[in-house]
Design a protein around this motif. Structure first.
Motif, PDB file in Angstrom:
ATOM      1  N   ALA A 231       0.854  -1.197   0.000  1.00  0.00           N
ATOM      2  CA  ALA A 231       0.000   0.000   0.000  1.00  0.00           C
ATOM      3  C   ALA A 231       0.885   1.241   0.000  1.00  0.00           C
ATOM      4  O   ALA A 231       2.039   1.205   0.427  1.00  0.00           O
ATOM      5  CB  ALA A 231      -0.898  -0.009   1.228  1.00  0.00           C
ATOM      6  N   PRO A 232       0.363   2.364  -0.509  1.00  0.00           N
ATOM      7  CA  PRO A 232       1.148   3.615  -0.526  1.00  0.00           C
ATOM      8  C   PRO A 232       1.648   3.983   0.868  1.00  0.00           C
ATOM      9  O   PRO A 232       0.910   3.881   1.852  1.00  0.00           O
ATOM     10  CB  PRO A 232       0.161   4.646  -1.067  1.00  0.00           C
ATOM     11  N   ARG A 233       2.895   4.375   0.926  1.00  0.00           N
ATOM     12  CA  ARG A 233       3.499   4.707   2.208  1.00  0.00           C
ATOM     13  C   ARG A 233       2.786   5.865   2.877  1.00  0.00           C
ATOM     14  O   ARG A 233       2.604   5.882   4.094  1.00  0.00           O
ATOM     15  CB  ARG A 233       4.966   5.047   1.992  1.00  0.00           C
ATOM     16  N   THR A 234       2.348   6.834   2.069  1.00  0.00           N
ATOM     17  CA  THR A 234       1.652   7.998   2.641  1.00  0.00           C
ATOM     18  C   THR A 234       0.339   7.580   3.298  1.00  0.00           C
ATOM     19  O   THR A 234      -0.062   8.136   4.324  1.00  0.00           O
ATOM     20  CB  THR A 234       1.376   9.030   1.543  1.00  0.00           C
ATOM     21  N   ALA A 235      -0.339   6.565   2.707  1.00  0.00           N
ATOM     22  CA  ALA A 235      -1.602   6.107   3.291  1.00  0.00           C
ATOM     23  C   ALA A 235      -1.368   5.436   4.641  1.00  0.00           C
ATOM     24  O   ALA A 235      -2.128   5.648   5.599  1.00  0.00           O
ATOM     25  CB  ALA A 235      -2.301   5.149   2.327  1.00  0.00           C
ATOM     26  N   ILE A 236      -0.304   4.627   4.738  1.00  0.00           N
ATOM     27  CA  ILE A 236       0.001   3.961   6.003  1.00  0.00           C
ATOM     28  C   ILE A 236       0.373   4.978   7.079  1.00  0.00           C
ATOM     29  O   ILE A 236      -0.074   4.898   8.232  1.00  0.00           O
ATOM     30  CB  ILE A 236       1.130   2.938   5.798  1.00  0.00           C
TER      31      ILE A 236
END
Length: 328
Positions: A231-236
């Motif tokens: 998953a996108p790092r920014t989302a995590i």
């Protein structure tokens, strides 16, 4: 559980000390009213028959010995098979069991106690039952007050006992013996109510521990799944930030509740500490879930909040914010 770590004095030293004091007081009363040298027959006085006195003494000694061995105040009958530690103390049910045994011994002694002391204890029971949430409290109060009247303590009651027209308490040994049995039944109902509430606190603590544990495991599993699917790092990072903010709000709420409550000294068997432990976990998950629900609702009404366009340069991800259309 390591050796000796589940002992009652290690699990809850304050409650263990209180139970030891209660047991010592009960033990002194049992030895005076039912001396072992007398064959556990007990005195046949105060309106009780020799058979009633003997049965009461046997019950009192049985509960006294059982509670003493649980608290390790007297040696167990079989030291070879005696448990070193018991998980019941960690769960709190062991303390509730000892309370119940001490109460049972005290109930048995109502048949043998001096009349003046019995009336004083019954007056204390009246104050406990009055304005309580005990089932059938009015009926219990009526029986208790009539029994106190038979034993000669009517002038000390908060309210006089209900009497039928022309009814007067009998002044006989048989009537006083029946009054003692009634007081024992009322004491049993009161003690059972209190023990059930203690047991409810212990069970609620255990239930909350398991619920919080499973919830935390599922939360870590979801986080691991998000990492595995790349998953996108920014989302995590955003989810972690929302989780920490929600956890902080949960702790602040616990601080507010703790500052506003008046401490009564009632033992909750660790339920408050478990709530404090799992409050930030549940609050953080609620915050993340709330953000997800809002994002899904916005997407269903106005389109996605963000989109990912094709990379202009290999390896570069371009995130374009969309302006939500205005609803007319």
């Amino acid at each position: 559980v390591q050796r000796g770590q589940a002992a009652p004095e290690k699990v809850n030293s304050r409650l263990y000390s209180e139970l030891c004091d209660r047991w010592n007081t009960m033990d002194a009363r049992v030895n005076v009213l039912c001396p072992r040298g007398a064959g556990n027959a007990g005195p046949a006085a105060n309106g009780s028959t020799p058979g009633e006195a003997s049965m009461a003494c046997m019950e009192a000694w049985a509960h006294r010995d059982s509670a003493g061995m649980e608290l390790k105040l007297i040696p167990a009958q079989d030291e070879a098979n005696a448990p070193i530690s018991d998980v019941r103390w960690l769960l709190g049910t062991g303390f509730v069991s000892v309370y119940s045994r001490i109460h049972s011994a005290e109930e048995a002694l109502t048949v043998l106690e001096p009349q003046a002391q019995l009336v004083g204890e019954a007056l204390s029971d009246e104050l406990r039952i009055k304005d309580s949430s005990l089932t059938n409290s009015e009926d219990l109060l009526h029986r208790l007050r009539w029994a106190i009247t038979v034993l000669g303590g009517e002038k000390y009651l908060c309210e006089p006992a209900l009497k039928f027209e022309g009814e007067q308490p009998a002044d006989t040994d048989e009537a006083r013996g029946q009054a003692r049995i009634v007081l024992r039944q009322v004491r049993h109902a009161l003690n059972r109510f209190r023990d059930e509430r203690r047991g409810g606190l212990a069970n609620a603590r255990s239930q909350l521990i398991w619920t919080g544990l499973l919830t935390g495991i599922i939360a870590y599993a979801l986080l691991g799944l998000a990492i595995l699917v790349d998953a996108p790092r920014t989302a995590i990072i955003a989810a972690v930030v929302f989780y920490l903010v929600g956890a902080m709000i949960g702790l602040l709420n616990q601080l507010r509740i703790g500052a506003g409550n008046n401490t009564t000294g009632e033992e909750d068997f660790g339920l408050g500490r478990v709530r404090l432990l799992y409050s930030p976990v549940l609050s953080g998950l609620a915050a993340v879930g709330g953000v997800v629900v809002v994002a899904m609702l916005h997407a269903s009404l106005s389109g996605p909040i963000v989109t990912y366009s094709e990379p202009a340069v290999p390896g570069e991800v371009v995130v374009a914010a969309l302006e939500a259309p205005r609803l007319k």
